[in-house]
Write a protein that holds these residues in place. Sequence first.
Motif, PDB file in Angstrom:
ATOM      1  N   ASN A 136     -12.149   7.890  -7.688  1.00 46.01           N
ATOM      2  CA  ASN A 136     -11.284   6.937  -7.119  1.00 46.01           C
ATOM      3  C   ASN A 136     -11.495   6.071  -4.876  1.00 46.01           C
ATOM      4  O   ASN A 136     -11.247   5.446  -5.129  1.00 46.01           O
ATOM      5  N   ALA A 137     -11.237   7.987  -5.101  1.00 50.00           N
ATOM      6  CA  ALA A 137      -9.845   7.966  -3.718  1.00 50.00           C
ATOM      7  C   ALA A 137     -11.783   7.223  -2.818  1.00 50.00           C
ATOM      8  O   ALA A 137     -11.823   6.552  -1.619  1.00 50.00           O
ATOM      9  N   ARG A 138     -13.042   7.857  -2.658  1.00 53.73           N
ATOM     10  CA  ARG A 138     -14.437   7.180  -2.844  1.00 53.73           C
ATOM     11  C   ARG A 138     -14.763   5.121  -3.097  1.00 53.73           C
ATOM     12  O   ARG A 138     -15.213   5.376  -1.932  1.00 53.73           O
ATOM     13  N   SER A 139     -14.385   5.509  -3.943  1.00 48.41           N
ATOM     14  CA  SER A 139     -14.325   3.677  -3.938  1.00 48.41           C
ATOM     15  C   SER A 139     -13.748   2.833  -3.211  1.00 48.41           C
ATOM     16  O   SER A 139     -13.580   1.880  -2.482  1.00 48.41           O
ATOM     17  N   ASN A 140     -11.517   3.324  -2.533  1.00 50.14           N
ATOM     18  CA  ASN A 140     -11.188   2.642  -2.003  1.00 50.14           C
ATOM     19  C   ASN A 140     -11.333   3.336  -0.239  1.00 50.14           C
ATOM     20  O   ASN A 140     -11.587   2.098  -0.170  1.00 50.14           O
ATOM     21  N   TYR A 141     -12.095   4.167  -0.606  1.00 48.64           N
ATOM     22  CA  TYR A 141     -12.325   4.362   1.136  1.00 48.64           C
ATOM     23  C   TYR A 141     -13.281   3.618   1.230  1.00 48.64           C
ATOM     24  O   TYR A 141     -13.303   3.138   2.223  1.00 48.64           O
ATOM     25  N   LEU A 142     -14.897   2.974   0.451  1.00 46.68           N
ATOM     26  CA  LEU A 142     -15.968   2.441   0.835  1.00 46.68           C
ATOM     27  C   LEU A 142     -15.464   0.988   0.468  1.00 46.68           C
ATOM     28  O   LEU A 142     -15.887   0.145   1.467  1.00 46.68           O
ATOM     29  N   ALA A 143     -14.893   0.835   0.085  1.00 47.13           N
ATOM     30  CA  ALA A 143     -14.026  -1.088   0.133  1.00 47.13           C
ATOM     31  C   ALA A 143     -13.289  -1.122   1.385  1.00 47.13           C
ATOM     32  O   ALA A 143     -13.347  -2.312   2.070  1.00 47.13           O
ATOM     33  N   ALA A 144     -12.570   0.007   1.750  1.00 47.06           N
ATOM     34  CA  ALA A 144     -12.206  -0.408   3.469  1.00 47.06           C
ATOM     35  C   ALA A 144     -12.105  -0.439   4.425  1.00 47.06           C
ATOM     36  O   ALA A 144     -12.055  -0.979   4.667  1.00 47.06           O
ATOM     37  N   LEU A 145     -13.906   0.788   4.002  1.00 47.28           N
ATOM     38  CA  LEU A 145     -15.091   0.643   5.261  1.00 47.28           C
ATOM     39  C   LEU A 145     -15.395  -1.104   5.421  1.00 47.28           C
ATOM     40  O   LEU A 145     -15.458  -1.823   6.271  1.00 47.28           O
ATOM     41  N   ARG A 146     -15.790  -2.257   3.943  1.00 42.52           N
ATOM     42  CA  ARG A 146     -16.224  -2.395   4.511  1.00 42.52           C
ATOM     43  C   ARG A 146     -15.586  -3.747   4.583  1.00 42.52           C
ATOM     44  O   ARG A 146     -15.770  -4.644   5.302  1.00 42.52           O
ATOM     45  N   ALA A 147     -14.361  -4.250   4.051  1.00 47.22           N
ATOM     46  CA  ALA A 147     -13.783  -4.980   4.884  1.00 47.22           C
ATOM     47  C   ALA A 147     -13.333  -4.704   6.108  1.00 47.22           C
ATOM     48  O   ALA A 147     -13.133  -6.126   6.826  1.00 47.22           O
ATOM     49  N   ALA A 148     -13.145  -3.535   6.944  1.00 49.55           N
ATOM     50  CA  ALA A 148     -13.142  -3.537   7.961  1.00 49.55           C
ATOM     51  C   ALA A 148     -14.454  -4.134   8.723  1.00 49.55           C
ATOM     52  O   ALA A 148     -13.901  -4.476   9.310  1.00 49.55           O
TER      53      ALA A 148
END
Length: 198
Positions: A170-182
């Motif tokens: 989940n941490a990696r998924s959240n991180y990647l989603a945050a990067l894509r939003a950025a």
Amino acid sequence: MAIDLDEQDGQTPLDPDELAGLIPTHVLTKGDLNDWEQENILRAVQWARRQRKVDVLSEAFCRDLHKKMFDQTWSWAGTFRKSDKNIGCDWTQVSVKLRDLFDNARWWVENETFAPDEIAARFHRDLVWVHPFPNGNGRHSRMMADALLRTMGEAPFSWGGGGTLVKADNARSNYLAALRAADAGDYSLLLAFVRSTA
């Protein structure tokens, strides 16, 4: 013997020449590689914390940090990539894009354009996008952002409490989603993630 690298979402595949640069001969799986790299990175974390009066926003520090992170793993550690990847600028533009990023970040810091957390988060996202090295760019850019925070007198990010953020969780998924939003210009998820613990 070939190494079994089954790539996860958000990971950059290595070409055969880059794979040939693997130093340890006992590594056979992605898990073995992650464990070996993590030991190397832990030594680099200690090295980075000892650096004083160093220009974090420089190509020299950028390369030195990557080399310290992966010098026991990859013969090309600290060397910019020589091929295009599934992410990043054209490989021939890495030095130019890095110089632009370092200049921008220096301006942000000197002019307090953003709060320190946002400066570091934007710096991190932009460094990931440049993708200067064949591998290890996410981990490297997180350590670069933490080094930048230290120069501003701020505590390093918690990065979601996700440790290396290498394993599919989940941490990696959240991180990647945050990067894509950025990537799309919305830094709110990344700013929340970098200081979260879960």
